[in-house]
Motif scaffolding. Structure first.
Motif, PDB file in Angstrom:
ATOM      1  N   ASP A   1       8.551  19.896  -5.472  1.00  0.00           N
ATOM      2  CA  ASP A   1       8.853  18.754  -6.327  1.00  0.00           C
ATOM      3  C   ASP A   1       8.183  17.487  -5.804  1.00  0.00           C
ATOM      4  N   PRO A   2       6.831  17.483  -5.709  1.00  0.00           N
ATOM      5  CA  PRO A   2       6.123  16.374  -5.067  1.00  0.00           C
ATOM      6  C   PRO A   2       6.331  15.014  -5.736  1.00  0.00           C
ATOM      7  N   ALA A   3       6.535  14.988  -7.057  1.00  0.00           N
ATOM      8  CA  ALA A   3       6.703  13.706  -7.749  1.00  0.00           C
ATOM      9  C   ALA A   3       7.900  12.924  -7.222  1.00  0.00           C
ATOM     10  N   LYS A   4       8.918  13.631  -6.731  1.00  0.00           N
ATOM     11  CA  LYS A   4      10.092  12.969  -6.164  1.00  0.00           C
ATOM     12  C   LYS A   4      10.054  12.968  -4.633  1.00  0.00           C
TER      13      LYS A   4
ATOM     14  N   SER B   1       0.833  -1.211   0.000  1.00  0.00           N
ATOM     15  CA  SER B   1       0.000   0.000   0.000  1.00  0.00           C
ATOM     16  C   SER B   1       0.864   1.256   0.000  1.00  0.00           C
ATOM     17  N   ALA B   2       1.993   1.224   0.725  1.00  0.00           N
ATOM     18  CA  ALA B   2       2.911   2.369   0.709  1.00  0.00           C
ATOM     19  C   ALA B   2       3.438   2.601  -0.700  1.00  0.00           C
ATOM     20  N   ALA B   3       3.769   1.511  -1.405  1.00  0.00           N
ATOM     21  CA  ALA B   3       4.262   1.629  -2.781  1.00  0.00           C
ATOM     22  C   ALA B   3       3.182   2.194  -3.697  1.00  0.00           C
ATOM     23  N   ALA B   4       1.928   1.764  -3.481  1.00  0.00           N
ATOM     24  CA  ALA B   4       0.824   2.287  -4.287  1.00  0.00           C
ATOM     25  C   ALA B   4       0.645   3.787  -4.059  1.00  0.00           C
ATOM     26  N   PHE B   5       0.694   4.210  -2.801  1.00  0.00           N
ATOM     27  CA  PHE B   5       0.591   5.638  -2.502  1.00  0.00           C
ATOM     28  C   PHE B   5       1.773   6.403  -3.100  1.00  0.00           C
ATOM     29  N   ALA B   6       2.963   5.790  -3.100  1.00  0.00           N
ATOM     30  CA  ALA B   6       4.142   6.450  -3.662  1.00  0.00           C
ATOM     31  C   ALA B   6       3.945   6.719  -5.146  1.00  0.00           C
ATOM     32  N   GLU B   7       3.471   5.703  -5.907  1.00  0.00           N
ATOM     33  CA  GLU B   7       3.267   5.922  -7.347  1.00  0.00           C
ATOM     34  C   GLU B   7       2.134   6.906  -7.606  1.00  0.00           C
ATOM     35  N   LEU B   8       1.017   6.743  -6.910  1.00  0.00           N
ATOM     36  CA  LEU B   8      -0.127   7.606  -7.167  1.00  0.00           C
ATOM     37  C   LEU B   8       0.141   9.059  -6.794  1.00  0.00           C
ATOM     38  N   SER B   9       0.863   9.288  -5.691  1.00  0.00           N
ATOM     39  CA  SER B   9       1.191  10.668  -5.306  1.00  0.00           C
ATOM     40  C   SER B   9       2.177  11.272  -6.289  1.00  0.00           C
TER      41      SER B   9
ATOM     42  N   ARG C   1      -3.762   0.777 -19.057  1.00  0.00           N
ATOM     43  CA  ARG C   1      -2.517   1.269 -19.673  1.00  0.00           C
ATOM     44  C   ARG C   1      -2.473   2.800 -19.744  1.00  0.00           C
ATOM     45  N   VAL C   2      -2.939   3.448 -18.678  1.00  0.00           N
ATOM     46  CA  VAL C   2      -2.841   4.910 -18.590  1.00  0.00           C
ATOM     47  C   VAL C   2      -1.375   5.256 -18.340  1.00  0.00           C
ATOM     48  N   PRO C   3      -0.738   6.000 -19.236  1.00  0.00           N
ATOM     49  CA  PRO C   3       0.704   6.264 -19.084  1.00  0.00           C
ATOM     50  C   PRO C   3       1.005   7.146 -17.882  1.00  0.00           C
ATOM     51  N   ALA C   4       2.096   6.844 -17.193  1.00  0.00           N
ATOM     52  CA  ALA C   4       2.549   7.670 -16.076  1.00  0.00           C
ATOM     53  C   ALA C   4       3.351   8.845 -16.615  1.00  0.00           C
ATOM     54  N   PRO C   5       3.279  10.011 -15.975  1.00  0.00           N
ATOM     55  CA  PRO C   5       4.079  11.163 -16.418  1.00  0.00           C
ATOM     56  C   PRO C   5       5.568  10.843 -16.393  1.00  0.00           C
ATOM     57  N   GLU C   6       6.316  11.524 -17.220  1.00  0.00           N
ATOM     58  CA  GLU C   6       7.763  11.308 -17.268  1.00  0.00           C
ATOM     59  C   GLU C   6       8.390  11.624 -15.907  1.00  0.00           C
ATOM     60  N   GLY C   7       9.268  10.739 -15.444  1.00  0.00           N
ATOM     61  CA  GLY C   7       9.937  10.930 -14.165  1.00  0.00           C
ATOM     62  C   GLY C   7       9.135  10.443 -12.981  1.00  0.00           C
ATOM     63  N   CYS C   8       7.957   9.873 -13.243  1.00  0.00           N
ATOM     64  CA  CYS C   8       7.086   9.389 -12.159  1.00  0.00           C
ATOM     65  C   CYS C   8       7.602   8.060 -11.613  1.00  0.00           C
ATOM     66  N   VAL C   9       7.441   7.858 -10.313  1.00  0.00           N
ATOM     67  CA  VAL C   9       7.759   6.574  -9.689  1.00  0.00           C
ATOM     68  C   VAL C   9       6.708   5.557 -10.130  1.00  0.00           C
ATOM     69  N   THR C  10       7.139   4.372 -10.579  1.00  0.00           N
ATOM     70  CA  THR C  10       6.192   3.340 -11.001  1.00  0.00           C
ATOM     71  C   THR C  10       6.529   2.004 -10.339  1.00  0.00           C
TER      72      THR C  10
END
Length: 420
Positions: free
Chosen positions: A231-234, A68-76, A384-393
Motif C-alpha cells: 500500500d505505497p500510496a499510504k 522537500s519531504a512533503a513533495a516526496f510524500a505526494e509524488l511517491s 492541473r494534473v489530477p492526483a489519484p483518489e486517496g493520494c496525499v496532496t
C-alpha cells in the motif's frame, strides 16, 4: 509495441519485485539511510560553527527539509514506482533527457555514498582487526552486495536491525547524559537561544545549518522502494514523515547532551565526538560506541546499495536505460544484474578514488535533485494534473518553497566553499 516501457512489454509470467515491506520496515529503512554514519561525525564541525546553539541549527535544518519531504510524500503517493526521482521529473517536466539525468545523478549519489561509508567502515573495523584496509573494504562490499541481491525483505530486515543498533547508540548517549547531567540539561537550556540578536551568533547558526542539512538527507531513498512496499500510496508518506520526526528528535537531544557533557571547544576539535562523550561521562573505553559505529557504517552501505540498484531497475523498466538492466531474478525477486553493477562501482570508487571530494560533490548533487523534484511537482500542479483518489496532496506553495530552498542552499554552500 513502440513507446512502451520494459514493464509494459513484460509478460505476466516474468518475475516482478515483491511487495513485502510494511510501515515498520519502511521507517527502519528510512532511519537507516538518513542516520547512516553522518551524525557520528557531524556534531564536531556543527558545534565548531554554532557552539551552544548547535541544537537550533539541527532544528532549522529539519525545518528546511520539510517542504522537500512533503513533495516526496505526494509524488511517491501519486506515482509509487522505483527510480522515484526520475519518474517524477519525467511526469512533471515531460522530458526523458532530464529524467535520465536525474536518475543517473541519484545512482551516482548512492554509489559514492556507499563507497565513502565503506571506507569509514574499514577504519572502524581495523580498530579490532589488524587487516589491510583494502581487504576489509573488498570483503565488506562483496558480502553486503550479496545480501542486497539475496532479497529485499532480507536486506531491509538486516538494515532494520542495524538501524536499531545505530539509533540505540544515539539513545545510549542521551541516556547516559541524562543519568549524569539531568539538572544541567534543563538549567542550561537558555544557552541554546541566548544571544540570537547577535549577527555573529546567527552567522554561526546558519553556517552549521549547511552541515546539519546533510545529516537529514537520505529519507528520499524511500521513494525508490515504492514497488516493494505494501500500500505505497499510504505507507510511503507516513514513513517519510515519521523518519524526519524521529531523526530530528534524536539529533537535537544527542547534540544537547554532547554539549553538556563536554566543553564545546573540546567537542568541536574531536574526530570521534560521541566516543569522547561516552568516555568522558562513563569513564569507560569507547569500544561500545566504536562497535555501534561499525553497525552504522555497514547499514549505510546496505541501504545505499539497495537504493542505487532500485533506481537502475526502475529506469530500465521505464525505458530510460536498456531493458536488460531491469531484469529481475526469478528466485530472489531482486534486480541482481543492477545490484552487481552497483557493487562493482562502489568497490572501484572505494579502492581507487579520492572519496572525500566525491562525497562533498554528492551533497551538492542531492540539492540539485531536490530542486528538480520540487519543480516537477510544481509543474504537475500548474498543469492541473489530477492526483489519484486517496493520494496525499499538498498546496503548490510547498514544493515552490522546496525548490527555492534547495537552490538557495546550493548557492550559499557554493559561495561558502570559495566558489564565489
Amino acid at each position: 509495441m513502440a513507446g512502451k516501457t520494459a514493464t509494459e512489454r513484460a509478460s505476466p509470467s516474468e518475475p516482478k519485485l515483491r511487495r513485502s515491506l510494511g510501515l515498520t520496515l519502511s521507517v527502519l529503512y528510512g532511519l537507516g539511510v538518513t542516520i547512516g554514519a553522518g551524525i557520528y561525525v557531524l556534531i564536531a564541525p556543527a558545534v565548531a560553527r554554532a557552539g551552544a546553539h548547535a541544537p537550533l541549527s539541527f532544528l532549522l535544518a529539519a525545518l528546511v527539509m520539510v517542504p522537500s519531504a512533503a513533495a516526496f510524500a505526494e509524488l511517491s503517493s501519486r506515482m509509487p514506482r522505483s527510480a522515484g526521482e526520475a519518474t517524477y521529473v519525467r511526469a512533471g517536466l515531460r522530458s526523458d533527457m532530464l529524467a535520465r539525468l536525474v536518475g543517473l545523478l541519484v545512482v551516482g549519489i548512492a554509489v559514492i555514498s556507499a563507497a565513502t561509508v565503506s571506507r569509514g567502515s574499514a577504519g572502524y573495523i581495523s580498530v579490532f582487526l589488524d587487516i589491510p584496509s583494502a581487504a576489509i573494504v573488498t570483503t565488506v562490499v562483496v558480502l553486503l552486495g550479496a545480501l542486497t541481491a539475496w532479497g529485499i525483505r532480507e536486506s531491509v530486515t538486516f538494515a532494520g536491525a542495524m538501524t536499531i543498533v545505530e539509533a540505540g547508540g544515539l539513545v545510549l548517549i542521551i541516556a547516559i547524559g541524562a543519568a549524569y547531567h539531568t539538572p544541567e540539561l534543563f538549567e542550561r537550556l537558555p544557552e541554546a537561544w541566548h544571544g540570537l540578536a547577535d549577527a555573529k551568533v546567527m552567522s554561526g547558526i546558519f553556517g552549521a545549518v549547511l552541515l546539519a542539512f546533510f545529516a537529514f538527507t537520505g529519507f528520499e531513498g524511500l521513494a525508490n522502494l515504492a514497488e516493494e512496499v505494501k500500500d505505497p500510496a499510504k505507507t510511503l508518506p507516513r514513513a517519510i514523515f515519521l523518519t524526519l520526526v524521529i531523526v530530528t528528535v534524536l539529533y537535537m537531544m544527542v547534540v544537547w547532551v554532547a554539549l553538556i557533557a563536554v566543553p564545546h571547544t573540546e567537542l568541536a576539535s574531536s574526530d570521534a565526538p560521541l566516543s569522547l562523550v561516552y568516555e568522558r561521562v562513563t569513564g569507560a573505553p569507547p569500544g561500545v560506541i566504536t562497535a555501534i559505529a561499525i553497525a552504522a557504517t555497514i547499514n549505510g552501505i546496505v541501504v545505499f546499495m539497495v537504493m542505487g540498484s532500485r533506481v537502475i531497475y526502475g529506469m530500465a523498466s521505464q525505458g530510460l536505460l536498456p531493458d536488460w538492466l531491469g531484469a529481475v531474478n526469478g528466485r530472489t525477486h531482486t534486480p541482481v544484474l543492477a545490484t552487481a553493477i552497483v557493487v562493482v562501482l562502489v568497490l572501484a570508487l572505494a579502492l581507487a578514488f579520492p572519496i572525500e571530494k566525491l562525497a562533498e560533490a554528492s551533497s551538492r548533487v542531492t540539492l540539485v535533485v531536490f530542486a528538480f523534484v520540487n519543480a516537477a511537482l510544481v509543474k504537475l500542479k500548474l498543469d492541473r494534473v489530477p492526483a489519484p483518489e486517496g493520494c496525499v496532496t499538498i498546496p503548490i506553495w510547498v514544493p515552490a518553497a522546496g525548490f527555492a530552498v534547495s537552490l538557495g542552499l546550493l548557492a550559499i554552500e557554493f559561495y561558502a566553499s570559495g566558489g564565489g
